[in-house]
Design a protein around this motif. Structure first.
Motif, PDB file in Angstrom:
ATOM      1  N   ALA A 142       0.679  -0.685   0.462  1.00  0.00           N
ATOM      2  CA  ALA A 142       0.225   0.070   0.262  1.00  0.00           C
ATOM      3  C   ALA A 142       0.930   1.632   0.238  1.00  0.00           C
ATOM      4  CB  ALA A 142      -0.919   0.240   1.521  1.00  0.00           C
ATOM      5  N   ALA A 143       2.028   0.745   0.605  1.00  0.00           N
ATOM      6  CA  ALA A 143       3.007   2.358   0.278  1.00  0.00           C
ATOM      7  C   ALA A 143       2.978   2.162  -0.965  1.00  0.00           C
ATOM      8  CB  ALA A 143       4.047   2.155   1.553  1.00  0.00           C
ATOM      9  N   ASP A 144       3.348   1.736  -1.483  1.00  0.00           N
ATOM     10  CA  ASP A 144       3.972   1.785  -3.009  1.00  0.00           C
ATOM     11  C   ASP A 144       3.058   2.349  -3.622  1.00  0.00           C
ATOM     12  OD1 ASP A 144       6.954   0.427  -2.610  1.00  0.00           O
ATOM     13  OD2 ASP A 144       5.807  -1.099  -3.018  1.00  0.00           O
ATOM     14  N   THR A 145       1.572   1.992  -3.428  1.00  0.00           N
ATOM     15  CA  THR A 145       0.667   2.613  -4.019  1.00  0.00           C
ATOM     16  C   THR A 145       0.125   4.370  -3.678  1.00  0.00           C
ATOM     17  OG1 THR A 145      -0.346   1.221  -4.287  1.00  0.00           O
ATOM     18  CG2 THR A 145      -1.625   2.431  -4.581  1.00  0.00           C
ATOM     19  N   ARG A 146       0.548   4.427  -2.354  1.00  0.00           N
ATOM     20  CA  ARG A 146       0.660   6.126  -2.073  1.00  0.00           C
ATOM     21  C   ARG A 146       1.942   6.664  -2.137  1.00  0.00           C
ATOM     22  NH1 ARG A 146      -0.720   3.478   2.586  1.00  0.00           N
ATOM     23  NH2 ARG A 146       1.207   3.758   3.821  1.00  0.00           N
ATOM     24  N   ARG A 147       3.073   6.506  -2.595  1.00  0.00           N
ATOM     25  CA  ARG A 147       3.795   7.185  -3.282  1.00  0.00           C
ATOM     26  C   ARG A 147       4.029   7.124  -4.693  1.00  0.00           C
ATOM     27  NH1 ARG A 147      10.520   5.358  -4.177  1.00  0.00           N
ATOM     28  NH2 ARG A 147      11.270   7.170  -4.180  1.00  0.00           N
ATOM     29  N   ALA A 148       3.461   6.292  -5.465  1.00  0.00           N
ATOM     30  CA  ALA A 148       3.120   6.286  -6.663  1.00  0.00           C
ATOM     31  C   ALA A 148       1.943   7.461  -7.273  1.00  0.00           C
ATOM     32  CB  ALA A 148       2.806   4.975  -7.232  1.00  0.00           C
ATOM     33  N   ALA A 149       1.115   7.275  -6.619  1.00  0.00           N
ATOM     34  CA  ALA A 149       0.437   9.127  -6.137  1.00  0.00           C
ATOM     35  C   ALA A 149       1.323  10.053  -6.091  1.00  0.00           C
ATOM     36  CB  ALA A 149      -1.172   8.526  -5.616  1.00  0.00           C
ATOM     37  N   GLU A 150       1.598  10.126  -5.227  1.00  0.00           N
ATOM     38  CA  GLU A 150       2.749  11.134  -5.085  1.00  0.00           C
ATOM     39  C   GLU A 150       3.700  11.718  -6.128  1.00  0.00           C
ATOM     40  OE1 GLU A 150       5.495  10.323  -1.637  1.00  0.00           O
ATOM     41  OE2 GLU A 150       3.314  10.158  -0.362  1.00  0.00           O
ATOM     42  N   LEU A 151       3.868  10.345  -6.847  1.00  0.00           N
ATOM     43  CA  LEU A 151       5.151  11.156  -7.823  1.00  0.00           C
ATOM     44  C   LEU A 151       4.215  11.838  -9.148  1.00  0.00           C
ATOM     45  CD1 LEU A 151       7.260   8.319  -7.384  1.00  0.00           C
ATOM     46  CD2 LEU A 151       7.897  10.590  -6.856  1.00  0.00           C
ATOM     47  N   GLY A 152       2.605  10.694  -8.930  1.00  0.00           N
ATOM     48  CA  GLY A 152       1.813  11.514 -10.451  1.00  0.00           C
ATOM     49  C   GLY A 152       1.705  10.253 -11.530  1.00  0.00           C
ATOM     50  N   TYR A 153       2.063   8.508 -10.589  1.00  0.00           N
ATOM     51  CA  TYR A 153       2.064   7.517 -12.261  1.00  0.00           C
ATOM     52  C   TYR A 153       0.473   6.749 -11.935  1.00  0.00           C
ATOM     53  CZ  TYR A 153       7.235   8.164 -12.534  1.00  0.00           C
ATOM     54  OH  TYR A 153       8.403   8.295 -12.410  1.00  0.00           O
ATOM     55  N   VAL A 154      -0.190   7.467 -10.560  1.00  0.00           N
ATOM     56  CA  VAL A 154      -1.368   7.027 -10.393  1.00  0.00           C
ATOM     57  C   VAL A 154      -2.204   7.896 -10.160  1.00  0.00           C
ATOM     58  CG1 VAL A 154      -0.789   4.283  -9.871  1.00  0.00           C
ATOM     59  CG2 VAL A 154      -1.262   5.703  -8.286  1.00  0.00           C
ATOM     60  N   THR A 155      -3.683   7.630  -9.740  1.00  0.00           N
ATOM     61  CA  THR A 155      -4.749   9.096  -8.907  1.00  0.00           C
ATOM     62  C   THR A 155      -5.461   7.902  -8.333  1.00  0.00           C
ATOM     63  OG1 THR A 155      -6.180   8.781 -10.776  1.00  0.00           O
ATOM     64  CG2 THR A 155      -4.567  10.497 -10.613  1.00  0.00           C
ATOM     65  N   ILE A 156      -5.502   8.206  -7.364  1.00  0.00           N
ATOM     66  CA  ILE A 156      -6.279   7.242  -6.202  1.00  0.00           C
ATOM     67  C   ILE A 156      -7.515   7.033  -5.831  1.00  0.00           C
ATOM     68  CG2 ILE A 156      -6.701   5.773  -4.002  1.00  0.00           C
ATOM     69  CD1 ILE A 156      -3.637   5.718  -3.657  1.00  0.00           C
ATOM     70  N   ASP A 157      -9.016   6.892  -6.123  1.00  0.00           N
ATOM     71  CA  ASP A 157     -10.671   7.334  -5.346  1.00  0.00           C
ATOM     72  C   ASP A 157     -10.727   6.325  -4.944  1.00  0.00           C
ATOM     73  OD1 ASP A 157     -12.362   8.471  -5.484  1.00  0.00           O
ATOM     74  OD2 ASP A 157     -13.259   8.815  -7.458  1.00  0.00           O
ATOM     75  N   GLY A 158     -10.876   5.916  -3.930  1.00  0.00           N
ATOM     76  CA  GLY A 158     -11.577   4.707  -3.225  1.00  0.00           C
ATOM     77  C   GLY A 158     -10.630   3.685  -3.433  1.00  0.00           C
ATOM     78  N   ASP A 159     -11.438   2.646  -3.838  1.00  0.00           N
ATOM     79  CA  ASP A 159     -10.825   2.381  -4.514  1.00  0.00           C
ATOM     80  C   ASP A 159     -10.700   2.009  -5.733  1.00  0.00           C
ATOM     81  OD1 ASP A 159     -10.163  -1.548  -3.111  1.00  0.00           O
ATOM     82  OD2 ASP A 159     -12.027  -1.791  -4.423  1.00  0.00           O
ATOM     83  N   LEU A 160     -10.601   2.767  -5.953  1.00  0.00           N
ATOM     84  CA  LEU A 160     -10.173   2.043  -7.653  1.00  0.00           C
ATOM     85  C   LEU A 160      -9.019   3.512  -7.943  1.00  0.00           C
ATOM     86  CD1 LEU A 160     -13.593   3.743  -9.508  1.00  0.00           C
ATOM     87  CD2 LEU A 160     -12.330   1.482  -9.097  1.00  0.00           C
ATOM     88  N   VAL A 161      -7.383   2.980  -8.483  1.00  0.00           N
ATOM     89  CA  VAL A 161      -6.371   3.351  -8.910  1.00  0.00           C
ATOM     90  C   VAL A 161      -6.283   3.295 -10.497  1.00  0.00           C
ATOM     91  CG1 VAL A 161      -3.981   2.951  -8.607  1.00  0.00           C
ATOM     92  CG2 VAL A 161      -5.567   2.151  -6.786  1.00  0.00           C
ATOM     93  N   THR A 162      -6.080   4.635 -10.824  1.00  0.00           N
ATOM     94  CA  THR A 162      -6.324   5.162 -12.419  1.00  0.00           C
ATOM     95  C   THR A 162      -4.703   4.765 -12.691  1.00  0.00           C
ATOM     96  OG1 THR A 162      -8.682   5.519 -12.498  1.00  0.00           O
ATOM     97  CG2 THR A 162      -6.869   6.674 -14.476  1.00  0.00           C
ATOM     98  N   TYR A 163      -4.346   4.627 -13.969  1.00  0.00           N
ATOM     99  CA  TYR A 163      -2.722   5.350 -14.318  1.00  0.00           C
ATOM    100  C   TYR A 163      -3.275   5.779 -15.096  1.00  0.00           C
ATOM    101  CZ  TYR A 163      -0.066   0.925 -11.760  1.00  0.00           C
ATOM    102  OH  TYR A 163       0.370   0.708 -10.781  1.00  0.00           O
ATOM    103  N   PRO A 164      -2.852   7.226 -15.507  1.00  0.00           N
ATOM    104  CA  PRO A 164      -2.745   7.546 -16.768  1.00  0.00           C
ATOM    105  C   PRO A 164      -2.402   7.459 -17.871  1.00  0.00           C
ATOM    106  CG  PRO A 164      -2.340   9.131 -14.993  1.00  0.00           C
ATOM    107  CD  PRO A 164      -2.298   7.407 -14.800  1.00  0.00           C
ATOM    108  N   ASN A 165      -1.453   6.511 -17.768  1.00  0.00           N
ATOM    109  CA  ASN A 165      -0.467   5.780 -19.442  1.00  0.00           C
ATOM    110  C   ASN A 165      -0.790   4.008 -18.920  1.00  0.00           C
ATOM    111  OD1 ASN A 165       1.334   5.473 -20.713  1.00  0.00           O
ATOM    112  ND2 ASN A 165       2.253   6.622 -20.949  1.00  0.00           N
ATOM    113  N   ARG A 166      -1.387   3.430 -20.133  1.00  0.00           N
ATOM    114  CA  ARG A 166      -0.687   2.118 -20.314  1.00  0.00           C
ATOM    115  C   ARG A 166      -0.056   1.436 -19.822  1.00  0.00           C
ATOM    116  NH1 ARG A 166      -4.047  -2.303 -20.636  1.00  0.00           N
ATOM    117  NH2 ARG A 166      -6.207  -0.888 -21.508  1.00  0.00           N
ATOM    118  N   ARG A 167       1.186   2.285 -21.187  1.00  0.00           N
ATOM    119  CA  ARG A 167       2.222   1.988 -21.099  1.00  0.00           C
ATOM    120  C   ARG A 167       2.952   1.689 -20.075  1.00  0.00           C
ATOM    121  NH1 ARG A 167       4.453   5.187 -26.306  1.00  0.00           N
ATOM    122  NH2 ARG A 167       3.460   6.862 -24.935  1.00  0.00           N
TER     123      ARG A 167
END
Length: 274
Positions: A134-159
């Protein structure tokens, strides 16, 4: 009629993310990086035209998005709301607003076409396995690689998601990948600053937007008012030309650097095997 209906924010289908230049209220606000409540405020102050209505739904367009980004940029540079209204009015009266918005659209639109991917946290655990935390996911969000909305995690870039998965499946810890990503972000920012500096010095200043000609700044809208349609067209064309050039230089130099580094590594491995 409720404000939800007036602003087109009722739940249900629709464009979902502004596909084809059609945005619901929440979508256009998210894309422009502004608060939803600001849309009505900007409309009341004359900064933003009203959305187009289809029945009970209000749709915003790419032009709304571009204007919102321009407003945000000017606010960030110290303009007041009244000053921005005066600036936009002056450009509308002079017929040059379309060129100004065209420049803003060229400057702020994405440099790459990205395909987003939305997953549940359960999907992520299944994809990445127990090494991802979970810490990795939070850090990915801080770096802008993902956005988190409740239980959903969105990667802006599939590649980028697929590349990360490939590294993880080769045994590289996700935390190490994020460390590398943070390093790359810093280096990319430095490269971008260098190119933008060249652009400012040799394109914008050459077009007459310097201190003597009225460089736009927080003192007021006078600098931007002095930009002619020809100057705006020149700058917009230069921005469009900068995109492939900058991307090609960075991609080519990175490929050359990787080739040299891999050759060195292979040679070292061969010496070890002897």
């Amino acid at each position: 009629m409720s404000s939800q209906v007036e602003d087109g924010s009722e739940s249900g289908g629709g464009s979902g993310g502004g596909s084809g230049g059609r945005y619901r209220r929440e979508d256009v606000a998210r894309a422009a990086g502004v608060k939803v409540r600001n849309l009505r405020y900007y409309q009341e102050r004359g900064l933003l035209p009203p959305p187009r209505r289809e029945g009970r739904i209000a749709w915003y367009s790419d032009d709304h998005l571009t204007r919102l980004r321009l407003i945000s940029d000017l606010l960030g540079r110290g303009y007041t709301v009244n000053g921005i209204a005066e600036l936009l009015h002056a450009w509308e009266q002079g017929g040059g607003l379309s060129q100004l918005l065209g420049l803003e659209r060229e400057m702020t639109r994405d440099w790459v076409q990205e395909e987003p991917v939305t997953l549940t946290r359960g999907d992520l655990r299944e994809l990445f396995g127990p090494t991802a935390t979970a810490a990795d996911t939070r850090r990915a969000a801080e770096l802008g690689y993902v956005t988190i909305d409740g239980d959903l995690v969105t990667y802006p870039n599939r590649r980028l998601l697929e590349s990360t998965l490939a590294l993880v499946r080769q045994g590289v810890p996700l935390a190490e990948i994020l460390d590398a990503g943070e390093f790359v972000q810093a280096q990319a920012a430095a490269v971008a600053d260098r190119f933008v500096g060249l652009f400012r010095r040799y394109v914008i200043d050459a077009a007459g937007v310097d201190g003597s000609a009225g460089r736009a700044g927080p003192a007021g809208p006078e600098g931007l008012e002095r930009l002619s349609a020809t100057q705006l067209q020149h700058i917009t064309a230069a921005v469009a030309a900068l995109r492939p050039v900058a991307g090609e230089v960075v991609a080519t130099e990175f490929a050359r650097a990787m080739a040299r580094r891999v050759d060195t590594e292979v040679a070292e491995l061969l010496r070890t095997e002897q």
